[in-house]
Design a protein around this motif. Structure first.
Motif, short mmCIF file in Angstrom:
data_model
loop_
_atom_site.label_atom_id
_atom_site.label_comp_id
_atom_site.label_asym_id
_atom_site.label_seq_id
_atom_site.Cartn_x
_atom_site.Cartn_y
_atom_site.Cartn_z
N ARG A 17 -28.08 17.68 24.12
CA ARG A 17 -27.06 16.64 24.17
C ARG A 17 -25.69 17.25 23.93
O ARG A 17 -25.50 18.07 23.04
CB ARG A 17 -27.36 15.56 23.15
CG ARG A 17 -26.29 14.49 23.06
CD ARG A 17 -26.74 13.34 22.19
NE ARG A 17 -27.92 12.69 22.76
CZ ARG A 17 -28.41 11.56 22.30
NH1 ARG A 17 -27.85 10.94 21.30
NH2 ARG A 17 -29.50 11.03 22.86
N THR B 139 -23.34 4.48 24.62
CA THR B 139 -24.68 3.96 24.33
C THR B 139 -24.96 2.63 25.00
O THR B 139 -25.98 2.01 24.71
CB THR B 139 -24.86 3.80 22.81
OG1 THR B 139 -23.82 2.96 22.30
CG2 THR B 139 -24.84 5.14 22.10
N ILE C 182 -24.42 12.07 26.16
CA ILE C 182 -25.83 11.71 26.11
C ILE C 182 -26.63 12.75 26.90
O ILE C 182 -26.05 13.63 27.54
CB ILE C 182 -26.09 10.31 26.71
CG1 ILE C 182 -25.64 10.27 28.18
CG2 ILE C 182 -25.36 9.24 25.90
CD1 ILE C 182 -25.96 8.97 28.91
N THR D 26 -31.55 9.86 28.52
CA THR D 26 -30.88 8.60 28.21
C THR D 26 -30.25 8.01 29.46
O THR D 26 -30.32 6.79 29.69
CB THR D 26 -29.79 8.81 27.13
OG1 THR D 26 -30.41 9.32 25.95
CG2 THR D 26 -29.08 7.51 26.81
N ARG E 298 -32.70 6.15 31.48
CA ARG E 298 -33.16 4.88 30.91
C ARG E 298 -32.33 3.72 31.44
O ARG E 298 -32.79 2.58 31.47
CB ARG E 298 -33.04 4.93 29.37
CG ARG E 298 -34.05 5.83 28.68
CD ARG E 298 -34.07 5.54 27.19
NE ARG E 298 -34.85 6.55 26.48
CZ ARG E 298 -34.36 7.41 25.60
NH1 ARG E 298 -33.07 7.35 25.31
NH2 ARG E 298 -35.13 8.28 25.00
#
Length: 209
Positions: free
Chosen positions: A11, A21, A53, A57, A60
């Protein structure tokens, strides 16, 4: 997809900045990179690094880089389907479609610039134009399903599919005008476009004269 994620890099974060996020954060960052560098010059790793990130991630939130400009399109489609279903049956078909599509394309003021960037990419980048056919098909199916239910016919039939294509054509034409004129209102352009096409949707619904 799991094979692609197996080699996820470490990361990367920026000093003084929290990692992105949320779906919107990642989407906004990716859009800015696409506009600044060009869509084809930006990789998933570039977006992940800029957001602080990892690749895992990123995936996702988005199945691929091509899906990022579409934002939360599937959720929006579900919302449009629910909105159409909630409209009174006394409302003429063409008016129900116009109202629902205008609402579907309503953009909050703080998202307008991002949406302009998003639609500029989707309508001009060849790889995204090709990818858009899948998304457009899903959008048209929501329209066709609603029309078919109102008319009591199959959603795969000529009339529902034709109306779905008409609605998509009106929407794309409105977006092209909106992108070409900075002071234009997208909602007004959509409304005007559907009023101009109303004669194409003067259908006799069951129980209506």
């Amino acid at each position: 997809m799991s094979e692609l994620l197996a080699g996820e890099p470490a990361r990367v974060t920026r000093i003084g900045r929290q990692p992105a996020t949320t779906h919107a954060d990642i989407s906004h960052t990716g859009l800015r990179l696409f506009i600044d560098r060009g869509f084809d010059r930006v990789t998933v790793d570039d977006i992940a690094a800029a957001c602080g990130i990892g690749r895992r991630t990123f995936f996702r939130y988005f199945p691929s880089k091509n899906d990022l400009p579409w934002g939360q399109f599937d959720e929006m489609l579900a919302g449009m389907r629910e909105h159409l279903a909630s409209l009174p049956r006394s409302l003429p078909l063409r008016d129900a479609l116009r109202i629902a599509i205008v609402v579907f394309n309503h953009i909050p003021d703080n998202e307008l610039q991002y949406h302009r960037e998003r639609m500029t990419l989707l309508l001009t980048v060849p790889s995204l134009v090709a990818h858009s056919t899948i998304r457009y098909a899903s959008w048209r199916q929501v329209i066709a399903d609603f029309v078919a239910e109102r008319l009591g016919v199959s959603a795969s039939g000529l009339v529902p599919q034709t109306i779905a294509f008409v609605c998509l054509g009106v929407s794309i034409a409105a977006y092209e005008q909106w992108l070409a004129h900075d002071d234009a209102s997208l909602s007004d352009l959509l409304d005007q476009g559907f009023l101009a096409a109303r004669d194409l949707m003067l259908l006799d619904e069951p129980g209506r004269t």
